[in-house]
Write an enzyme that holds these catalytic residues in place. Sequence first.
Site, PDB file in Angstrom:
ATOM      1  N   CYS A 102     -16.751   4.417  -2.091  1.00  6.98           N
ATOM      2  CA  CYS A 102     -17.441   4.538  -0.803  1.00  6.98           C
ATOM      3  C   CYS A 102     -18.811   3.865  -0.863  1.00  6.98           C
ATOM      4  O   CYS A 102     -19.630   4.188  -1.740  1.00  6.98           O
ATOM      5  CB  CYS A 102     -17.588   6.004  -0.418  1.00  6.98           C
ATOM      6  SG  CYS A 102     -18.477   6.234   1.145  1.00  6.98           S
ATOM      7  N   ASN A 203      -6.288  -3.924  -2.671  1.00  7.70           N
ATOM      8  CA  ASN A 203      -6.734  -3.466  -1.356  1.00  7.70           C
ATOM      9  C   ASN A 203      -7.844  -4.388  -0.850  1.00  7.70           C
ATOM     10  O   ASN A 203      -8.641  -4.883  -1.624  1.00  7.70           O
ATOM     11  CB  ASN A 203      -7.237  -2.016  -1.473  1.00  7.70           C
ATOM     12  CG  ASN A 203      -7.878  -1.482  -0.210  1.00  7.70           C
ATOM     13  OD1 ASN A 203      -8.983  -0.956  -0.258  1.00  7.70           O
ATOM     14  ND2 ASN A 203      -7.219  -1.601   0.913  1.00  7.70           N
ATOM     15  N   GLY A 227      -5.335  -0.922   5.122  1.00  5.19           N
ATOM     16  CA  GLY A 227      -6.329  -0.156   5.853  1.00  5.19           C
ATOM     17  C   GLY A 227      -6.414  -0.594   7.300  1.00  5.19           C
ATOM     18  O   GLY A 227      -5.511  -0.348   8.094  1.00  5.19           O
TER      19      GLY A 227
END
Length: 338
Positions: A102, A203, A227
């Site tokens: 994050c 990703n 995502g």
Amino acid sequence: MSASAPLLLAPMEGLLDFVLRDVLTQVGGVDRCVSEFIRITGSLLPDKVFLRYIPELKNGGRTLAGVPVRAQLLGSDPVSMAENAARLAELGPEGIDLNFGCPARTVNRHGGGAALLREPEAIAAVVAAVRRAVPAHLPVSAKMRLGYDDASLARECAQAMEQGGACELVVHARTKADGYRPPAYWEQIPAIRAAVRIPLVANGEIWTVQDALRCRAASGCDALMLGRGIVADPGLALAIRAHDVGRHTIALPWAALLPQLERFWQLVCADLEPGQRAGRLKQWLNLLRRRYPQAQDAFDQVRVMTDQRAISAWVAQAVARAGAAATAGDRAPAAPAA
């Protein structure tokens, strides 16, 4: 390419929550979901907090479509992370995932998320504590970025996660400093793959089937995490699956998506606070504009609406018009043979 190469649904705070998990797994093609991160700051969270983030725990840890959901925790204190992981494990998630990616300033300022990518030893301690705290059969995985300011410690961080007991690692191919700005640096993932023995999942910036193929080629990873790309194109996982088995990929039509949009709105109205509902629909339509021209018209109409009844009426009318158009098309006479 194996048709069994996993496709995972990414955790995205404020976007890919349980509502979109339900809708996108109904569309199909996704093998596993990861929840939005649950922030651990020192206290032992009550069950109701875990259930608020992951209501699928009431359904055997799966979405209504039967897709398993792995619960993600974010924190930097090994003891607190372990205690909360043990409590969470009692509720029956598919597994525990640990967030080391994050980039949010508030999270990083308190030593969580991507901030730990500057401290491989701290990462190893968190992963090991969680692994010891939960039953042996429960998977413990992790997600990381390439690094904080740069990728100089990427291999060491991945090795720390493996040494701590992680069974799988998702690599978001950008640093914290990169944020979400394109591109994703898929070509840096092979060095991480070479440094560990556990499976890696690539990703970042996978918006189309062609992106998925380029990511696989550059990263060396068959498994992918989707995502924003699958939020903008809910048929993306199905299209990748079709390509993997040699079938022609057919885009999910707007008319076929509308019933899922209606389902999304119904879930939003049932589960979210009134002040959040209109914004969530507008948020999804905003991303859908990237893939569907019809979403632009829908967004323009809904953007000015705030009343739930008016939005519900608009959604119902849009679905009814699409159904009527499809029925009319089925009944149209066939063109004469040439």
